[in-house]
Design a protein around this motif. Structure first.
Motif, PDB file in Angstrom:
ATOM      1  N   UNK A 101       0.837  -1.199   0.000  1.00 54.07           N
ATOM      2  CA  UNK A 101       0.000   0.000   0.000  1.00 54.07           C
ATOM      3  C   UNK A 101       0.875   1.254   0.000  1.00 54.07           C
ATOM      4  N   UNK A 102       1.919   1.240   0.822  1.00 52.14           N
ATOM      5  CA  UNK A 102       2.815   2.392   0.898  1.00 52.14           C
ATOM      6  C   UNK A 102       3.465   2.660  -0.456  1.00 52.14           C
ATOM      7  N   UNK A 103       3.956   1.610  -1.104  1.00 50.11           N
ATOM      8  CA  UNK A 103       4.576   1.767  -2.416  1.00 50.11           C
ATOM      9  C   UNK A 103       3.609   2.301  -3.447  1.00 50.11           C
ATOM     10  N   UNK A 104       2.372   1.836  -3.401  1.00 51.84           N
ATOM     11  CA  UNK A 104       1.347   2.319  -4.335  1.00 51.84           C
ATOM     12  C   UNK A 104       1.110   3.817  -4.139  1.00 51.84           C
ATOM     13  N   UNK A 105       1.045   4.257  -2.882  1.00 52.05           N
ATOM     14  CA  UNK A 105       0.836   5.673  -2.589  1.00 52.05           C
ATOM     15  C   UNK A 105       2.037   6.509  -3.037  1.00 52.05           C
ATOM     16  N   UNK A 106       3.249   5.971  -2.892  1.00 50.53           N
ATOM     17  CA  UNK A 106       4.433   6.690  -3.339  1.00 50.53           C
ATOM     18  C   UNK A 106       4.424   6.872  -4.857  1.00 50.53           C
ATOM     19  N   UNK A 107       4.018   5.831  -5.578  1.00 47.33           N
ATOM     20  CA  UNK A 107       3.923   5.933  -7.039  1.00 47.33           C
ATOM     21  C   UNK A 107       2.865   6.969  -7.428  1.00 47.33           C
ATOM     22  N   UNK A 108       1.736   6.949  -6.723  1.00 46.65           N
ATOM     23  CA  UNK A 108       0.689   7.938  -6.997  1.00 46.65           C
ATOM     24  C   UNK A 108       1.217   9.349  -6.760  1.00 46.65           C
ATOM     25  N   UNK A 109       1.995   9.521  -5.684  1.00 48.04           N
ATOM     26  CA  UNK A 109       2.575  10.824  -5.407  1.00 48.04           C
ATOM     27  C   UNK A 109       3.569  11.252  -6.464  1.00 48.04           C
ATOM     28  N   UNK A 110       4.353  10.291  -6.970  1.00 50.41           N
ATOM     29  CA  UNK A 110       5.321  10.609  -8.018  1.00 50.41           C
ATOM     30  C   UNK A 110       4.622  11.002  -9.319  1.00 50.41           C
ATOM     31  N   UNK A 111       3.436  10.462  -9.557  1.00 49.23           N
ATOM     32  CA  UNK A 111       2.691  10.772 -10.783  1.00 49.23           C
ATOM     33  C   UNK A 111       1.926  12.091 -10.691  1.00 49.23           C
ATOM     34  N   UNK A 112       1.393  12.382  -9.482  1.00 49.89           N
ATOM     35  CA  UNK A 112       0.506  13.542  -9.388  1.00 49.89           C
ATOM     36  C   UNK A 112       0.643  14.315  -8.086  1.00 49.89           C
ATOM     37  N   UNK A 113       1.662  14.040  -7.289  1.00 48.26           N
ATOM     38  CA  UNK A 113       1.806  14.694  -6.004  1.00 48.26           C
ATOM     39  C   UNK A 113       2.202  16.156  -6.111  1.00 48.26           C
ATOM     40  N   UNK A 114       1.585  16.992  -5.239  1.00 50.09           N
ATOM     41  CA  UNK A 114       1.853  18.433  -5.345  1.00 50.09           C
ATOM     42  C   UNK A 114       1.917  19.138  -3.982  1.00 50.09           C
ATOM     43  N   UNK A 115       2.555  18.618  -2.945  1.00 54.49           N
ATOM     44  CA  UNK A 115       3.091  17.253  -2.842  1.00 54.49           C
ATOM     45  C   UNK A 115       2.078  16.348  -2.133  1.00 54.49           C
ATOM     46  N   UNK A 116       2.416  15.037  -2.046  1.00 52.38           N
ATOM     47  CA  UNK A 116       1.627  14.073  -1.289  1.00 52.38           C
ATOM     48  C   UNK A 116       2.469  13.606  -0.109  1.00 52.38           C
ATOM     49  N   UNK A 117       1.879  13.658   1.097  1.00 53.85           N
ATOM     50  CA  UNK A 117       2.580  13.220   2.303  1.00 53.85           C
ATOM     51  C   UNK A 117       2.099  11.810   2.659  1.00 53.85           C
ATOM     52  N   UNK A 118       2.978  10.844   2.615  1.00 56.48           N
ATOM     53  CA  UNK A 118       2.652   9.465   2.963  1.00 56.48           C
ATOM     54  C   UNK A 118       3.209   9.187   4.350  1.00 56.48           C
ATOM     55  N   UNK A 119       2.321   8.943   5.310  1.00 59.67           N
ATOM     56  CA  UNK A 119       2.743   8.783   6.705  1.00 59.67           C
ATOM     57  C   UNK A 119       2.552   7.347   7.182  1.00 59.67           C
ATOM     58  N   UNK A 120       3.429   6.932   8.075  1.00 60.21           N
ATOM     59  CA  UNK A 120       3.270   5.640   8.724  1.00 60.21           C
ATOM     60  C   UNK A 120       3.946   4.486   8.014  1.00 60.21           C
ATOM     61  N   UNK A 121       4.511   4.714   6.827  1.00 66.51           N
ATOM     62  CA  UNK A 121       5.212   3.643   6.121  1.00 66.51           C
ATOM     63  C   UNK A 121       6.608   3.419   6.684  1.00 66.51           C
ATOM     64  N   UNK A 122       7.213   2.317   6.301  1.00 67.03           N
ATOM     65  CA  UNK A 122       8.574   1.989   6.736  1.00 67.03           C
ATOM     66  C   UNK A 122       9.511   2.264   5.562  1.00 67.03           C
ATOM     67  N   UNK A 123      10.324   3.314   5.696  1.00 74.64           N
ATOM     68  CA  UNK A 123      11.159   3.775   4.584  1.00 74.64           C
ATOM     69  C   UNK A 123      12.116   2.692   4.089  1.00 74.64           C
ATOM     70  N   UNK A 124      12.632   1.881   4.997  1.00 74.54           N
ATOM     71  CA  UNK A 124      13.583   0.839   4.603  1.00 74.54           C
ATOM     72  C   UNK A 124      12.955  -0.144   3.622  1.00 74.54           C
ATOM     73  N   UNK A 125      11.664  -0.404   3.779  1.00 72.66           N
ATOM     74  CA  UNK A 125      10.982  -1.329   2.872  1.00 72.66           C
ATOM     75  C   UNK A 125      10.786  -0.723   1.479  1.00 72.66           C
ATOM     76  N   UNK A 126      10.913   0.593   1.357  1.00 71.00           N
ATOM     77  CA  UNK A 126      10.663   1.277   0.083  1.00 71.00           C
ATOM     78  C   UNK A 126      11.958   1.752  -0.575  1.00 71.00           C
ATOM     79  N   UNK A 127      13.102   1.313  -0.068  1.00 73.95           N
ATOM     80  CA  UNK A 127      14.388   1.846  -0.516  1.00 73.95           C
ATOM     81  C   UNK A 127      14.579   1.725  -2.023  1.00 73.95           C
TER      82      UNK A 127
END
Length: 281
Positions: free
Chosen positions: A216-242
């Motif tokens: 879910x976190x990765x999906x939200x990050x991709x959505x933010x990269x496509x249309x974020x202005x900006x998008x804040x994704x909270x509660x994810x584990x950054x190490x898992x998204x490296x």
């Protein structure tokens, strides 16, 4: 659901929080279908806000019915712990009482290594271990997350030491190990290719916080990269998204990480990148 219709063109801004991981909670226990499976067996389950209280002291019916299992393949995860606790279990084959495109042969072979006798009758798995499961070395033909989890759940109550080789290394496996350790299990190596489990006679209740859902976190990050202005994704584990964050940055997206918050802003122009998938390691 047959299709999703997406109407684009809008920017994404603001804050969104990542949910707890479905794939981590499954073996530990916290989704609707598995709740029904356990309730049918006799467990008492009570939701308290965002928490789930599970009392499995009494399980008079160690059987997972076909009509429930067919709706969620991961219901097979009840097989290992039922067999270890009661010495017998009856679980419907996942996917509508038939072995489908994602077979469970690694689960069954592993349990047989621990001494279980398994037969398939009328779409059901009948497993017995009248004298209890015995620790052994299990080598998976290929890494399997649910297979690794099922064998871990069985081995924590087996007699002696179990070694799982070529085990899945996903964070959800580690999260399950942490939950089991808090119950009194002795597990080493979770998150590596080799997991060593010292069987215990009893486990105790525990309180465990499910890890954030990395998909879910990765999906939200991709959505933010496509249309974020900006998008804040909270509660994810950054190490898992490296790895994903590295690719998004290479494409031109701006990703800033601060503790449990990832701030993603779309680029003016995307750059191409190469992506190759592989088993988790």
């Amino acid at each position: 659901m047959d299709a999703l219709k997406i109407i684009g063109g809008a920017t994404l801004r603001g804050e969104v929080r990542v949910s707890g991981s479905k794939n981590a909670s499954l073996p530990i226990m916290a989704v609707r279908t598995l709740t029904q499976v356990l309730s049918h067996m006799g467990a008492r389950i009570e939701r308290q806000g965002r928490a789930l209280l599970i009392d499995a002291e009494s399980i008079p019916h160690p059987e997972a019915r076909c009509d429930l299992v067919r709706t969620m393949r991961a219901s097979i995860l009840v097989l290992g712990p039922l067999l270890a606790r009661f010495g017998h279990a009856k679980v419907s084959l996942p996917g509508g009482c038939a072995i489908g495109a994602r077979p469970i042969d690694q689960h069954l072979k592993g349990l047989e290594k621990l001494g279980a006798k398994i037969s398939l009758e009328h779409g059901n798995i009948h497993a017995t271990a009248s004298s209890g499961l015995i620790g052994a070395e299990v080598v998976f033909d290929m890494p399997t997350v649910t297979g690794t989890e099922n064998l871990m759940l069985a081995a924590v109550l087996a007699q002696g030491t179990t070694v799982l080789r070529n085990a899945a290394q996903e964070p959800e496996v580690t999260d399950l190990a942490e939950a089991l350790i808090s119950m009194g299990a002795k597990i080493q190596g979770a998150g590596t290719r080799e997991i060593i489990i010292e069987g215990q006679k009893l486990l105790r209740p525990c309180r465990h916080n499910i890890m954030a859902d990395r998909i879910e976190c990765g999906t939200l990050l991709v959505a933010g990269a496509m249309a974020g202005d900006p998008l804040m994704v909270k509660g994810g584990i950054a190490e898992h998204q490296r790895t994903l964050v590295d690719k998004l940055r290479a494409m031109g997206a701006k990703v800033e990480i601060d503790d449990d918050t990832m701030r993603v802003t779309r680029p003016h122009m995307f750059s191409p990148v190469d992506v190759q998938t592989a088993p988790y390691y």
